[in-house]
Design a protein around this motif. Structure first.
Motif, short mmCIF file in Angstrom:
data_model
loop_
_atom_site.label_atom_id
_atom_site.label_comp_id
_atom_site.label_asym_id
_atom_site.label_seq_id
_atom_site.Cartn_x
_atom_site.Cartn_y
_atom_site.Cartn_z
N LEU A 270 4.02 17.69 -6.20
CA LEU A 270 2.47 17.07 -6.69
C LEU A 270 1.59 18.14 -6.75
N LEU A 271 0.93 18.35 -8.07
CA LEU A 271 -0.24 19.26 -8.40
C LEU A 271 -1.27 18.80 -8.34
N ALA A 272 -2.05 19.19 -7.46
CA ALA A 272 -3.44 18.63 -7.18
C ALA A 272 -4.38 19.42 -7.44
N ILE A 273 -5.32 18.87 -8.54
CA ILE A 273 -6.39 19.65 -9.35
C ILE A 273 -7.71 19.16 -8.81
N GLY A 274 -8.18 19.83 -8.24
CA GLY A 274 -9.61 19.38 -7.72
C GLY A 274 -9.66 18.35 -6.63
N ALA A 275 -8.89 17.47 -6.77
CA ALA A 275 -8.65 16.50 -5.66
C ALA A 275 -7.91 16.71 -4.55
N LEU A 276 -8.14 16.09 -3.52
CA LEU A 276 -7.50 16.24 -2.22
C LEU A 276 -6.57 14.81 -1.59
N PRO A 277 -5.58 15.01 -1.01
CA PRO A 277 -5.10 13.81 -0.44
C PRO A 277 -5.93 13.23 0.76
N THR A 278 -6.95 12.76 0.72
CA THR A 278 -7.89 12.44 1.91
C THR A 278 -7.75 11.20 2.17
N ASP A 279 -8.62 10.27 2.92
CA ASP A 279 -8.43 9.06 3.51
C ASP A 279 -7.97 7.92 2.47
N VAL A 280 -8.97 7.80 1.79
CA VAL A 280 -8.84 6.44 0.80
C VAL A 280 -7.67 6.85 -0.25
N PRO A 281 -7.55 7.88 -1.18
CA PRO A 281 -6.25 7.91 -1.89
C PRO A 281 -5.11 7.83 -1.24
N THR A 282 -4.88 8.11 0.03
CA THR A 282 -3.64 7.99 0.85
C THR A 282 -3.50 6.94 1.57
N ASP A 283 -4.29 5.84 1.15
CA ASP A 283 -4.37 4.56 1.76
C ASP A 283 -4.49 4.55 3.38
N GLY A 284 -5.57 5.14 3.90
CA GLY A 284 -5.72 5.49 5.24
C GLY A 284 -4.68 6.20 5.80
N TYR A 285 -4.34 7.43 5.21
CA TYR A 285 -3.30 8.51 5.75
C TYR A 285 -1.93 7.95 5.92
N THR A 286 -1.47 7.07 5.12
CA THR A 286 0.00 6.52 4.99
C THR A 286 0.78 6.96 4.08
N LEU A 287 0.04 7.34 2.66
CA LEU A 287 0.92 7.69 1.60
C LEU A 287 1.00 9.23 1.89
N ARG A 288 2.21 9.83 1.34
CA ARG A 288 2.46 11.19 1.15
C ARG A 288 1.84 12.11 2.31
N GLN A 289 2.40 11.53 3.43
CA GLN A 289 1.99 12.19 4.76
C GLN A 289 3.16 13.27 5.32
N SER A 290 4.26 13.14 4.74
CA SER A 290 5.27 14.05 5.22
C SER A 290 5.11 15.71 4.94
N LEU A 291 5.25 16.32 5.94
CA LEU A 291 5.03 17.77 6.03
C LEU A 291 6.14 18.43 5.35
N ALA A 292 7.17 17.60 4.74
CA ALA A 292 8.12 18.29 3.88
C ALA A 292 8.05 18.07 2.56
N ARG A 305 -11.50 20.94 3.08
CA ARG A 305 -12.15 19.91 4.06
C ARG A 305 -11.41 18.48 3.52
N GLY A 306 -11.15 17.74 4.48
CA GLY A 306 -10.76 16.45 4.45
C GLY A 306 -9.10 16.22 3.85
N ARG A 307 -8.54 17.24 3.78
CA ARG A 307 -7.14 17.05 3.24
C ARG A 307 -5.96 16.52 4.32
N SER A 308 -4.93 15.98 3.89
CA SER A 308 -4.04 15.49 5.00
C SER A 308 -2.64 15.78 4.24
#
Length: 549
Positions: A270-292, A305-308
């Motif tokens: 996943l190449l994130a440009i400007g955006a971060l995997p924050t609360d809403v895009p990750t469905d409340g910190y459930t999508l794409r949370q694996s540290l791998a 700030r705000g990334r997960s």
């Protein structure tokens, strides 16, 4: 005639030096010297009807132009009313500067009239809170405020103006604007990106955030299309990649498709440009949370700030710097990613296709479908229309069907703040009168700042407002039915005639009570906006039992 330059004049001169062409204000006796400075300035003063509306306009200006929007309000109650937009700018990373008149220095900490502590009030929701305590520093403080608002992750800055200090004589030169760094992509970082993407079977690009320009958006679109990489857009930031691009596979957040979430979750790079995997895009910190997971975050915010989730690499660059670095990068694997990209694109194209009204559920007598009105509008929209909406179920139609084919063209609230749609449309129409501004509002959302329709008429902001009237706070009613079914409490509304409201202020008004009324209402309203240059409201009476498309 008084020829002495006071600090209020120096502030205005400094705003002009920073390229400010418009300020949004509700006047107050606490900053009369600044209003005096604006008297002969080549800066348009938009006098608003409530501080929340003025501050929202400044926030929208920041989103729309990338330059800090400027609002001016008075102490105490005025500052309190403006706070909602400050919170929005903080969570949405929008550059804005809010000037707040304050009590005289000698009156501090005496519970004087409308006194408050600006640092205590705004300290957690602003990048900086500056108080001008020395007239000689007036221009310096303006330069510092603009630099803080624009640099790194943009955001709101508060400038407190004690009413006595701004009347004092200003001496010295004006402070030049401070250059904001765009960051950069090193050769090693570009190689890391190229290697990761070239080795991926399921790559994806995730875009959003601030610090974009039309040129950067165009370059990154070309990069994604040339390499066949699917692009996901952040919630309510769906104008970085054109709506009709073959690589656009949908936006995350509320109202997303399952396919968009699947691509986001399953991407091996996943190449994130400007955006971060924050609360809403990750469905409340459930999508794409694996540290791998492999997440390459291109972001000018050094704190992220705000990334997960995982951070495989953090590249400190704005979208502008990143676009410059990858404009010639070709990976040669587009064909191999066709199937991966095609499913997402097909799902997004089907999701955004205008509905077949005959296949939708019947509605109550004397009500119309929002889908009918929006369908008629979409068929008549110019390519570069700009849309604004606040928060509520009515946003579903704006997000799903209104085509964002140029940047910028979507102004909305990622923090779910209501009352934004009308002020944002005013700001967009004033800044770009050649573009059609369309606001989509709910009945509850509209009346939170609908008074700014008067501001639109006064200053010639010709925009079209669609008001969905279902007689309730629809989003909360939906939650209520889910948690406490059949127990309606605190969500019902009794509404005025919004078309008559428009006409009372000097605008155009239409009421739609059936699908058959939609076409003529849209046609007449667009004629009023585009030919007569007056704002218009289409009041759509909808069935409260039908909440979403």
């Amino acid at each position: 005639m008084n020829t002495t330059t006071h600090a209020g004049q120096a502030i205005v001169d400094s705003l002009a030096l920073h390229g400010v062409n418009r300020v949004f204000a509700v006047p107050g006796e606490s900053y009369l010297a600044v209003l005096d400075g604006l008297h002969d300035a080549d800066i348009e003063t938009i006098v608003c009807r409530q501080e929340g509306g003025a501050a929202y306009m400044a926030e929208a200006h920041g989103k729309f132009t990338g330059e800090p929007g400027v609002a001016m309000v008075t102490r105490g109650p005025g500052a309190a009313n403006a706070f909602v937009a400050v919170h929005a700018a903080w969570q949405d990373s929008t550059p804005m500067v809010l000037f707040v008149g304050l009590v005289p220095v000698a009156d501090r900490e005496r519970e004087s009239f409308q006194e408050f502590d600006p640092k205590a009030w705004f300290g957690t929701q602003a990048k900086r809170v500056l108080v001008l305590d020395e007239a000689s520093r007036a221009s310096e403080v303006v330069a510092e405020a603009f630099f803080a608002a624009k640099s790194g992750r943009p955001g709101p800055v508060i400038v407190g103006l004690p009413e006595d200090v701004i009347t004092h004589e200003f001496t010295g030169a004006l402070h030049a604007p401070i250059t904001v760094a765009e960051g950069a992509v090193s050769a090693a970082e570009l190689d890391l990106i190229s290697t990761a993407l070239a080795g991926a079977e399921k790559p994806a690009i995730f875009v959003g955030g601030q610090r974009w320009t039309p040129e950067a958006a165009g370059t990154i679109t070309t990069f994604a299309e040339a390499n066949g990489i699917p692009v996901i857009q952040d919630w309510r930031a769906s104008d970085r990649i054109p709506f009709d691009s073959e690589v656009f596979v949908g936006a995350l957040g509320y109202g997303r498709t399952a396919e968009t979430a699947r691509i986001f979750a399953e991407a091996d790079v996943l190449l994130a440009i400007g955006a971060l995997p924050t609360d809403v895009p990750t469905d409340g910190y459930t999508l794409r949370q694996s540290l791998a997971a492999t997440n390459i975050l291109v972001n000018i915010d050094s704190s992220l700030r705000g990334r997960s989730g995982a951070v495989t690499a953090h590249i400190l660059a704005s979208p502008v710097a990143f676009a410059d670095a990858v404009k010639g990068l070709r990976l040669g694997k587009a064909a191999q990613w066709d199937a991966w990209r095609a499913a997402g694109r097909a799902a997004q194209a089907a999701f955004s296709e205008l509905p077949d009204l005959s296949a939708l559920p019947a509605t109550r007598e004397d009500t119309a479908r929002m889908s009918a009105v929006v369908s008629e509008l979409v068929r008549r929209l110019p390519q570069d229309a700009v849309y604004s909406f606040g928060a509520g179920n009515h946003c579903a139609w704006a997000q799903r069907y209104l085509p964002t084919n140029v940047f910028p063209s979507q102004l909305s609230m990622r923090n779910g703040s209501m009352g934004y749609s009308v002020p944002a449309a005013v700001a967009a129409s004033l800044q770009s009168p050649d573009r059609l501004a369309v606001a989509v509002a709910g009945d509850g959302e509209f009346l939170m700042n609908g008074q700014e329709f008067a501001t639109a008429v006064q200053y010639g902001a010709a925009m079209l407002i669609i008001v969905m009237d279902n007689g309730q706070y629809g989003t909360i009613r939906d939650h209520q039915e889910h948690h406490f079914p059949g127990r309606v409490s605190g969500t019902q509304l009794a509404n005025p005639d919004f078309a008559a409201f428009a006409r009372a202020f000097g605008g155009h008004g239409e009421t739609v009570t059936s699908d058959e009324h939609a076409a003529i209402a849209v046609e007449r309203s667009l004629k009023a906006v585009q030919d007569q240059r007056i704002p218009a409201i289409i009041h759509v009476i909808t069935d409260p039992a039908i909440a979403l498309p």
